[in-house]
Structure formats: C-alpha cells, structure tokens
Motif scaffolding. Structure first.
Motif, short mmCIF file in Angstrom:
data_model
loop_
_atom_site.label_atom_id
_atom_site.label_comp_id
_atom_site.label_asym_id
_atom_site.label_seq_id
_atom_site.Cartn_x
_atom_site.Cartn_y
_atom_site.Cartn_z
N SER A 1 -6.95 6.33 -3.39
CA SER A 1 -7.27 4.96 -2.94
C SER A 1 -7.49 4.05 -4.14
CB SER A 1 -8.50 4.96 -2.03
OG SER A 1 -9.67 5.15 -2.78
N LEU A 2 -8.09 4.58 -5.23
CA LEU A 2 -8.31 3.76 -6.43
C LEU A 2 -6.99 3.42 -7.11
CD1 LEU A 2 -11.39 5.61 -7.94
CD2 LEU A 2 -11.37 3.34 -6.94
N TYR B 1 -9.83 9.34 0.92
CA TYR B 1 -8.97 8.15 0.88
C TYR B 1 -9.58 7.01 1.67
CZ TYR B 1 -4.90 5.17 1.38
OH TYR B 1 -4.07 4.11 1.37
N LYS B 2 -10.15 7.32 2.84
CA LYS B 2 -10.70 6.27 3.69
C LYS B 2 -11.97 5.67 3.10
CE LYS B 2 -9.02 6.61 8.26
NZ LYS B 2 -9.32 6.65 9.68
N PRO C 1 -10.79 5.61 -12.17
CA PRO C 1 -10.43 6.93 -11.65
C PRO C 1 -10.88 8.07 -12.56
CG PRO C 1 -8.55 5.45 -11.52
CD PRO C 1 -9.61 4.72 -12.28
N GLU D 1 -4.13 3.30 -5.85
CA GLU D 1 -3.38 2.38 -5.00
C GLU D 1 -3.81 0.94 -5.30
OE1 GLU D 1 -4.52 2.30 -0.80
OE2 GLU D 1 -2.40 2.47 -0.33
N GLN D 2 -5.14 0.72 -5.39
CA GLN D 2 -5.66 -0.62 -5.71
C GLN D 2 -5.18 -1.08 -7.08
OE1 GLN D 2 -7.36 -2.78 -3.74
NE2 GLN D 2 -6.90 -1.28 -2.14
N ILE E 1 -10.10 10.06 -2.95
CA ILE E 1 -10.77 8.89 -3.55
C ILE E 1 -9.89 8.29 -4.64
CG2 ILE E 1 -12.78 8.14 -4.88
CD1 ILE E 1 -14.35 10.43 -3.57
N GLY F 1 -13.07 5.94 -0.05
CA GLY F 1 -12.96 5.49 -1.43
C GLY F 1 -14.21 5.83 -2.21
N VAL F 2 -14.64 4.90 -3.06
CA VAL F 2 -15.77 5.18 -3.95
C VAL F 2 -17.06 5.39 -3.16
CG1 VAL F 2 -16.87 4.49 -6.09
CG2 VAL F 2 -14.62 3.62 -5.52
N SER F 3 -17.14 4.79 -1.94
CA SER F 3 -18.39 4.93 -1.19
C SER F 3 -18.62 6.38 -0.76
CB SER F 3 -18.37 4.03 0.04
OG SER F 3 -17.35 4.45 0.92
N ARG G 1 0.85 -1.20 0.00
CA ARG G 1 0.00 0.00 0.00
C ARG G 1 0.88 1.24 0.00
NH1 ARG G 1 -5.07 -0.04 3.77
NH2 ARG G 1 -5.57 1.47 2.17
#
Lengths: 278, 278
Positions: A89-90, A172-173, A106, A92-93, A86, A175-177, A12
């Motif tokens: 975080s994407l 970041y925490k 993204p 990163e995945q 956001i 994310g998409v939600s 990560r």
C-alpha cells in the motif's frame, strides 16, 4: 524525476499486480536465504511489478525502488505477508506520486515491524499451530495409518494459506495503521491468549509423546510388583513429567544448547539401561 | 548397481530438496518446509517410495515425536529437520524399517551433516546476495532473478538432494553391516532414547512460551488432562481454547477501554472476507 511519473495519470495497483506481489513474496521468500541478508532482495524481486507499472520510463526511480528493497530483512514468512501488504500500500502511494510518503517509509516500516512480527509469528505458527496439528495427526496415525499425515497435509495447507491471504489483505487495507494493531495493547492480549493455549497443548503433548517407563521390580513378600505399576496408581506419567521439567531446567536456567542436552539425555538413557532402571 | 534402490534414493533426494526451508516450489515454506519437511509427512512419502506405507508412517511417527517442537527462528536452526527426516527415515526404510533406527539415524544425520551443510550454505549465499544487490543498483532485472532465485536454487538442490541420495544409495550396505555387529544393549539404549528425546523439543518450546515460572501451571494442566483424564488431543485443544478465550476477556476488563479496539479488530477481520482484493 517524480514529475515524469506524474505526466501519466497514476493508477492504483490492479488485483492482478497485487496478486503478483503476494505470490512473489510468498513463494520466493527464502530462496536465497543467508545469515547476512536473510530474505533480502526477495523484496526487490517481489516489487518488480510496481516498478514495471510506475517507473517504466523512470529508470532512476526504478533503481531506487529495487535498491531500497535489497537490504537485510527477516521475519516469519507466512504471517509476514502482513508487512508485505502494508509495504504494497505504501509503494502504491509512492508510485502514484503521493508526496506525503517519503521513499524511506517502507524501509523503516519493514525494519520496525520484522522483530515484533517474528516474535508473534514464530510462536503462533511454529510454537502452537504446527505442534497442535502434528499431535492430532500423530494420534491418528498410531499403528501406521496414513490418515495422520494426510490430515496434517490438508489441515496445515488450508490454515496456513488462509493466514497468508488474510495477513496480506489486512496489511494492504490497513496500511500503516496496522502497526498499532500489531504492537499495541490488544495485540499483547492476543499473543498472551495464544501463549496460554500453546502451553496447555504442549503439556498434553508431552504426556502423549514422551515415553519413559521403569522396569524395576519391587519385592512384596514372595511376589514382586512393577514399580511402574505403583507409579501409575498415584501419578501416571510421573517419569515423563520429571524428565521434561529437568530438560526445561537445563535449557532455561542452565542455558544449555540443544547438542549438549542431547548428549545429557543420551547419558541418562544409557545409564538408565545399564543399571536396569529403564 | 541396484536399479530400484537408485531410483528410490533419487526420489527421496528430490523430496528432501522440495521440503527444504529455502525451497520455493511448494508455495514457499507453507507446502515445503512446514509440510513436506515434517518427519511425519516424510515418513508417508518414504513409505510410498519404498512400498510399505505402514512401516514408513511408523518411522515418521517416531522421528516426528523427537522433532515435534523443532524450531527454526531467526535463520538459526538447532537441527536440520529436512536432512534428518529424509536421510534418517529414507535410510531406515532402505534397511531395517525399524523406527528406533530411523530416530537414531535422523538425529545423527541432522546434527552432523545436516547442520554442517546448512550453515555452509547460509554463509555461502552471501555471495549471491551481493550480486543480487548489485543487479538492483544497476537495474539488471535478469541479474536479480538469476542471483536471487536461479543460481541459489541450483546450489541448494545440489547440497541437499545429492548428499541424501548418496546417504541412501551408498549408506544402505554400511548401515546394515553396522546393525549386524551392534550389541543388544546399544539397541536397548537407542529405543529408550527414542522415548526420551521428545522432551528436548518440548522443553525448547516451553522455554519460548513460559515467561514466568508460575505459568507452568498451564503446562501441568495440559499434562494432567492427557495423563490422568486420558483426553484426546482434539478435546484438549478445545478446552485450552476456552481457557485462553476466558483469559483474553478477563485481561480486557483489567486494562483500560481495550474492549473497543479489540471489537474493531474483530469487525475488520470480517471485512477481509470480501473478495474485492483478489
């Protein structure tokens, strides 16, 4: 190509790398702003740490990362850190090789969020926060005291920096939600709440900043009484209120641009002075 | 050649660059556009540079009232507030130190040269955007940084600091000569106009916030609280916050079970306070 990245154990993003993405975007947002691209490739610059971490040995993927973040993008830059969080975080995945997230995600997230976020961000920051702090500061600097500007500098620096940090962390925490929170029903209620706050403060602001008084004297027998004095007796600030409602009508109903309104107001002031009313 | 004026004009020019919307060095727009770029802060800065803080703040106060609701949305600007602040206040401080003159100069400079330079730059930066995009496709990291940050910033510095410097260094004599021949009626009109123009900015804010005409009642409430009840702005902000909060709560009961989602939002907001991420 993705397999190459998988040969190394993907990790990560570190705190340092996240901070770098946060600062790169926060500082350089509008460095090369144009009508065509607005924030544009500042995103590519911001995500160079991601490229250096995950795509060091995979130039094709690195190129795709930079290219997909070089397109048109525009939103309110401070609250816009939410989108940056956001996307961080994407990316990163994607960098860690999560096949469930397509490389286009993204881009679509950015494109779908920039509009709603600009609407909320601009009205909260430029429409409510800044005028409110400025009107407090202007009250403090009556008579030329440096206290007002100093208050504004400190207050805005602290609040706006906090907003950028909180926005990035939440993005970041969550994310998409975070998207549901942003354009869902409760977001509308929060925007509505800030709008009410803003309208009341602006009403107060117009009473304290617009200064129109009449110099007309009305004869009462032998004596004369100032019309302004009479007006103040039953409706203080009546002239400024009429003026601001007139200006609002010009903009909202007549759809006049600012330059046209400035010319009209100049004409009002000139005629008012020439006929001895103002 | 006037050495002191030369240095003063240089400093004001430099600040007009640092306070620009596209200048990154003061933590993006947070410390730049939204702090250094505000006329009230510009007044303090010009006051420090020209050695009269009180006169500077008074000029800043007058100009700020006009630009209290200056909006910069979607990259389009109805006035160039940074040119207006530093050009107008700087030139006024170099000459009469009269707030009404500062307002007039600020509007003149902001609406003419300011907007012209701003729009030219916003169109011209497409050139660098394309080069930055090309650099992304070719994985030319240096090219990306040069075209997204370095070159555009050099150009921005030149189109902002130099004209403002020239306006103050060469404009001082011209403005002073002009002021000597202007009739009293014109200065009267300018003074009245200074009190009238804040209506423009406020009307533009109203246009953004007020969706239904009935919502004008919030605006009138704020106006009356200042004009009739003579509240301070700080007091009004707290009352407005209370009303906004009550409305926020009430809108929750009307809707479906929105209360839960808003509670989640509040809970997670607390979570962001942890220091894990940074």
């Amino acid at each position: 190509m993705v397999d190459e990245a998988k040969t190394k154990t993907p990790k990560r993003l570190t705190k340092k790398e996240l901070r770098s993405i946060f600062l790169r975007y926060g500082i350089m947002t509008e460095s090369a702003m144009s009508y065509e691209k607005m924030h544009g490739a500042t995103w590519a610059y911001s995500y160079m740490p991601v490229g250096e971490k995950y795509y060091k040995d995979n130039p094709e993927a690195y190129k795709r990362l930079l290219t997909r973040h070089a397109v048109f993008y525009n939103t309110e830059p401070q609250t816009g850190q939410l989108v940056n969080g956001i996307v961080a975080s994407l990316e990163e995945q994607i960098g860690m090789g999560n096949k469930e997230i397509d490389e286009n995600v993204p881009v679509t997230v950015k494109a779908s969020l920039m509009g709603p976020l600009a609407g909320i961000g601009d009205s909260v920051m430029q429409g409510i926060l800044i005028p409110t702090l400025l009107s407090i500061a202007m009250g403090l600097s009556k008579g030329g005291s440096a206290l007002g500007p100093v208050f504004y500098i400190v207050a805005y620096a602290v609040i706006a920096t906090a907003i950028t940090i909180i926005a990035f962390r939440s993005g970041y925490k969550l994310g998409v939600s975070a998207i549901d929170k942003l354009i869902g029903e409760s977001a509308k209620r929060i925007t509505n709440m800030f709008t009410v706050l803003g309208m009341i403060v602006i009403g107060g602001l117009s009473a304290s900043t617009i200064a129109v008084t009449t110099t007309v004297k009305i004869p009462f027998g032998d004596k004369t009484k100032g019309l302004q004095e009479i007006l103040d007796g039953f409706f203080p600030g009546l002239l400024p209120l009429i003026l601001v409602l007139f200006t609002w009508w010009l903009i909202s109903s007549k759809h006049y641009g600012p330059t046209k309104v400035i010319l009209i107001l100049t004409a009002v002031a000139a005629i008012g002075v020439l006929i001895g009313f103002l | 050649m006037n050495g002191t004026l030369f240095i003063q004009a240089c400093l004001v020019g430099l600040l007009s660059y640092l306070g620009a919307v596209d200048c990154p060095w003061m933590y993006g727009v947070v410390g730049g556009f939204y702090i250094l770029g505000r006329p009230l802060v510009a007044g303090l800065m010009c006051g420090l540079i020209f050695g009269d803080v009180q006169a500077g703040v008074l000029c800043g106060l007058a100009v700020q009232a006009v630009f209290i609701a200056s909006m910069h949305t979607g990259g389009t600007s109805n006035t160039e507030i940074t040119y207006a602040s530093y050009g107008g206040i700087g030139l006024a401080m170099a000459t009469t130190q009269n707030p009404a003159i500062a307002v007039t100069l600020a509007i003149f400079i902001g609406q003419t040269f300011g907007l012209l330079f701003y729009n030219l730059r916003m169109a011209g930066f497409s050139y660098y955007n394309h080069k930055a995009e090309k650099a992304c496709r070719e994985l030319d990291k240096r090219g990306l940084i040069m075209n997204q940050i370095v070159y555009p910033q050099i150009v921005t510095f030149l189109v902002r600091a130099v004209p403002v410097w020239a306006a103050i260094y060469f404009g001082k004599v011209a403005v002073q000569r002009l002021l000597d021949v202007v009739p009293v009626t014109i200065t009267d009109i300018i003074t009245v106009l200074g009190g009238v123009l804040p209506a423009l900015g406020i009307a533009m804010l109203m246009n953004m916030l007020i969706k239904k005409k009935v919502e004008l009642i919030y605006f009138c409430f704020g106006f009356v609280m200042i004009a009739f009840a003579h509240l301070s702005t700080v007091a009004l902000v707290f009352i407005a916050a209370l009303i906004a909060y009550l409305i926020f709560n009430m809108s929750g009961h009307n809707g479906q079970n929105q209360d839960d989602s808003s509670k989640v939002a509040v809970d997670t907001a607390d979570e962001y306070e942890d220091k894990d991420l940074f």
